[in-house]
Design a protein around this motif. Sequence first.
Motif, PDB file in Angstrom:
ATOM      1  N   UNK A 178       0.834  -1.205   0.000  1.00 12.38           N
ATOM      2  CA  UNK A 178       0.000   0.000   0.000  1.00 12.38           C
ATOM      3  C   UNK A 178       0.868   1.254   0.000  1.00 12.38           C
ATOM      4  N   UNK A 179       1.984   1.220   0.752  1.00  9.19           N
ATOM      5  CA  UNK A 179       2.882   2.366   0.769  1.00  9.19           C
ATOM      6  C   UNK A 179       3.464   2.649  -0.606  1.00  9.19           C
ATOM      7  N   UNK A 180       3.936   1.613  -1.292  1.00  5.78           N
ATOM      8  CA  UNK A 180       4.537   1.790  -2.621  1.00  5.78           C
ATOM      9  C   UNK A 180       3.526   2.354  -3.609  1.00  5.78           C
ATOM     10  N   UNK A 181       2.321   1.793  -3.610  1.00  5.25           N
ATOM     11  CA  UNK A 181       1.292   2.263  -4.529  1.00  5.25           C
ATOM     12  C   UNK A 181       0.902   3.709  -4.231  1.00  5.25           C
TER      13      UNK A 181
ATOM     14  N   UNK B  13      -4.324   3.295   3.356  1.00  4.72           N
ATOM     15  CA  UNK B  13      -4.536   4.206   2.232  1.00  4.72           C
ATOM     16  C   UNK B  13      -4.953   5.587   2.720  1.00  4.72           C
ATOM     17  N   UNK B  14      -5.862   5.642   3.697  1.00  8.41           N
ATOM     18  CA  UNK B  14      -6.293   6.933   4.236  1.00  8.41           C
ATOM     19  C   UNK B  14      -5.114   7.684   4.830  1.00  8.41           C
ATOM     20  N   UNK B  15      -4.229   6.935   5.479  1.00  8.37           N
ATOM     21  CA  UNK B  15      -3.037   7.551   6.070  1.00  8.37           C
ATOM     22  C   UNK B  15      -2.071   8.041   4.995  1.00  8.37           C
ATOM     23  N   UNK B  16      -1.756   7.191   4.025  1.00  9.60           N
ATOM     24  CA  UNK B  16      -0.732   7.503   3.025  1.00  9.60           C
ATOM     25  C   UNK B  16      -1.184   8.548   2.013  1.00  9.60           C
TER      26      UNK B  16
ATOM     27  N   UNK C 298      10.965   7.764  -2.097  1.00 11.65           N
ATOM     28  CA  UNK C 298      11.808   6.975  -1.192  1.00 11.65           C
ATOM     29  C   UNK C 298      11.687   7.457   0.251  1.00 11.65           C
ATOM     30  N   UNK C 299      11.717   8.768   0.452  1.00 14.17           N
ATOM     31  CA  UNK C 299      11.634   9.304   1.811  1.00 14.17           C
ATOM     32  C   UNK C 299      10.342   8.930   2.504  1.00 14.17           C
ATOM     33  N   UNK C 300       9.227   9.091   1.807  1.00 15.04           N
ATOM     34  CA  UNK C 300       7.927   8.772   2.407  1.00 15.04           C
ATOM     35  C   UNK C 300       7.817   7.291   2.731  1.00 15.04           C
TER      36      UNK C 300
ATOM     37  N   UNK D 156     -11.880   7.020   8.974  1.00 18.38           N
ATOM     38  CA  UNK D 156     -13.061   6.659   8.189  1.00 18.38           C
ATOM     39  C   UNK D 156     -13.633   7.876   7.476  1.00 18.38           C
ATOM     40  N   UNK D 157     -13.573   9.019   8.151  1.00 18.28           N
ATOM     41  CA  UNK D 157     -14.156  10.231   7.585  1.00 18.28           C
ATOM     42  C   UNK D 157     -13.410  10.766   6.383  1.00 18.28           C
ATOM     43  N   UNK D 158     -12.073  10.744   6.443  1.00 13.60           N
ATOM     44  CA  UNK D 158     -11.301  11.349   5.350  1.00 13.60           C
ATOM     45  C   UNK D 158     -11.016  10.377   4.212  1.00 13.60           C
ATOM     46  N   UNK D 159     -10.985   9.072   4.520  1.00 18.72           N
ATOM     47  CA  UNK D 159     -10.587   8.085   3.517  1.00 18.72           C
ATOM     48  C   UNK D 159     -11.424   8.118   2.259  1.00 18.72           C
TER      49      UNK D 159
END
Length: 451
Positions: free
Chosen positions: A57-60, A213-216, A242-244, A354-357
Amino acid sequence: MATKEHIQATTSDQRAMSKWDMFATWIGANANNGTWYIGGVIAAVGLIKASTLLVVVGSLSYILLGLASYMGYKTGLPAMVLTRPSFGVKGSIIPSIVNVVQFIGWAAINTFIAATSISFILKDLLGWDNSSFHNQFSIIIGIVVMSILHLISISLGEKSVKWIERFGIILVIILVTWESIVVLKTVPFHDIVKYQPAAKFQLPSGKIVDILAAFNLAWVTAAADFSRFTKDKHAATTASFLGANIGLFWFAFIGLIATIATAITINKFDPNNADPSTIAAKLGLGILAMLVIVITSTTANAVNLMAAGSALTNIFHRLKLTPALWIVTLVATVMTFIPVYIASFLTTFETFLDGIGMFLGPEIAIFLVDFFFIKRKDYEVSQFSKVNGSYWYTKGVNLIAIATWAIGVISYLGLNKLDFIVNTVGATFPAMLITAILYYVVANMKNKQIN
């Protein structure tokens, strides 16, 4: 005819962020308490599965971050200003409001976690007990202290953000490496690998994907706010990606193994123990570990507040960046008191995600498709504030983008009710794909009619 607002791209002299600055900024953005907490929450599926989903999920997500960063590098414009060609000169206010709310929310979350660490430090130094009065009073002091640190970190706009990231990343690397060693000395790594929480605590894969996904994806909507200050395309794209990712996997992995280690140590899995301050206290990591949490909150929130302030200037065109940063910092301070008086931190955190995702994915799909496929990386800066210009659409709003965004949000809600989606890929990325295809098809049809 143009509005009174004057849109000016970043000048060559202002493009002072090096490849290292971009790399450090995005490591610092994710090397924080919120990322640690995310790692603790997804510990509910065990180490191997959680780690795999983190990487995928991070890479995508951060491929999209790299693309959005390229937009800032290419145009020299802030992130929410760049939504004007897709949503309209006035329509861009809507994603700007979402950005202001979400980044103030993230700042408040990081502040609360850091304030909890300060409360542990105060109780340890002053010998306070765990009474409700001392708990609440120490957290309030922590919130005030963190807010002062945040005001200092954003006092000079992008310049102070750049320097706080340069300074903070060095301390974070040193102190968190030590913290990781202590955690792994406390509980053998092979025990952490084998550990599985009871079935009642486990979450379906799709739910984990949507949480991550909501976080990233939140960072994707702020990418251009930083990449516009670099002259180096690879700094904007590769260094950001790379940094993220390094910041995400590093800190989420620490939160993941620390939460499992705590569960093994006290023989009980509790998602609320994902709070890094609680973990540090229960594993006996001491005051130094709490200071790590305070430092990482300051570096991460410099990025959060910069993104929120930048979005606010797109809503109120005459507002300069520095006063906008002060406003969002003060609002974030007020928001931080919500979990103190209203709900548990975990409940507040999950409700926020949940609200922002459901809003972020469709928004990102639209502005990326518009830039790369509809306008083919050719935005006319002179049209960004022009009434009846290329990006004015219908009374300043691109109704196609707004309608497509609404359909994307509805599709997210609908997909979230399908067991297959919840148990596998989650609703976020399928909703983004639906939105991207729909916007591309309809916008192209509209362009053909005009031409």
